[in-house]
Design an enzyme around this catalytic site. Structure first.
Site, short mmCIF file in Angstrom:
data_model
loop_
_atom_site.label_atom_id
_atom_site.label_comp_id
_atom_site.label_asym_id
_atom_site.label_seq_id
_atom_site.Cartn_x
_atom_site.Cartn_y
_atom_site.Cartn_z
N LYS A 122 0.83 -1.20 0.00
CA LYS A 122 0.00 0.00 0.00
C LYS A 122 0.87 1.26 0.00
O LYS A 122 0.70 2.15 -0.84
CB LYS A 122 -0.95 -0.02 1.20
CG LYS A 122 -1.77 1.24 1.37
CD LYS A 122 -1.20 2.10 2.46
CE LYS A 122 -1.92 3.44 2.52
NZ LYS A 122 -1.38 4.29 3.60
N ASP A 140 -6.03 0.23 0.42
CA ASP A 140 -6.09 0.56 1.83
C ASP A 140 -7.45 0.09 2.36
O ASP A 140 -8.17 -0.64 1.69
CB ASP A 140 -5.91 2.06 2.04
CG ASP A 140 -7.12 2.83 1.55
OD1 ASP A 140 -7.77 2.36 0.62
OD2 ASP A 140 -7.42 3.89 2.12
#
Length: 212
Positions: A122, A140
């Site tokens: 991420k 996310d």
DNA sequence: CTCCCGATAT
DNA sequence: ATATCAGGAG
């Protein structure tokens, strides 16, 4: 390819109309600052990160500064973002690895970025997209939740979700798509109380008025 | 899988 | 009181 190409195309078109000029909300002046800010953003709001970074980057400017600083100094400066022991240690070791292996510069490949302490896929994809303009799907908590609600993935594994989304979204839209879902997730399709009655994607969503 | 953790909204 | 927030490591 896509299992619902027309629906997905409409979703993208509407999101682009609603959020035409998306960009990271993490304030930063350079690649290193964005890397640090993104590490700090784990399980923490962007607002909280932006509240600490001005003073943090006033005290510590370079990877060398972070590498040399007493760990307690970093902990104090980032305390309000939570997980401050882990984050401080990761940021310091990240700065040290940048100096030792990457000439003090933030690398521009995901394989190199995820070697850095505290940097997973991420965080790496945030930096790749925002700093280097390299396509990446940022998964996310918002992107994971909304992808599930929209039926774009059936997985809960962020790596599988990232793969599923890359299969159905054109590569040129990966960075914007992630940000569209994040903006949308904050404003409408939030975790606790999604505003389905006022949602502009309800007619394209297989799970209106439901929770996942 | 568990742990890390403060700030905020509900 | 509890859930959630631009997750990552052991």
């Amino acid at each position: 390819m896509s299992r619902h190409p027309a629906r997905i195309q409409k979703i993208c078109q509407i999101l682009k109309t609603r959020y035409p000029d998306v960009k990271t909300q993490l304030n930063h002046r350079n690649a290193f600052q964005l890397l640090v800010a993104t590490i700090l953003s784990a399980q923490c709001t962007d607002r909280q990160v932006n509240a600490v970074t001005p003073n943090l980057f006033a005290q510590l400017k370079t990877p060398e500064d972070f590498a040399r600083a007493p760990i307690e100094t970093i902990e104090t400066l980032i305390h309000s973002t939570g997980f401050f022991h882990n984050k401080a240690k990761n940021i310091q070791n990240c700065a040290r690895m940048l100096m030792e292996r990457f000439d003090g510069k933030v690398p521009d490949t995901i394989d190199e970025l995820i070697q850095l302490p505290g940097v997973g896929r991420k965080t790496a994809n945030v930096v790749l997209g925002a700093v280097f303009g390299i396509p990446g799907m940022v998964v996310d908590t918002h992107v994971a939740r909304i992808s599930q609600r929209l039926g774009l993935t059936s997985s809960k594994d962020p790596v599988k979700i990232e793969s599923d989304l890359m299969d159905i979204i054109p590569k040129s839209k990966w960075n914007d798509f992630s940000l569209w879902l994040i903006y949308f997730g904050r404003a409408v399709c939030n975790a606790r109380k999604p505003d389905c009655p006022n949602c502009f994607l309800t007619h394209l969503c297989p799970y209106p008025d439901k929770r996942i």
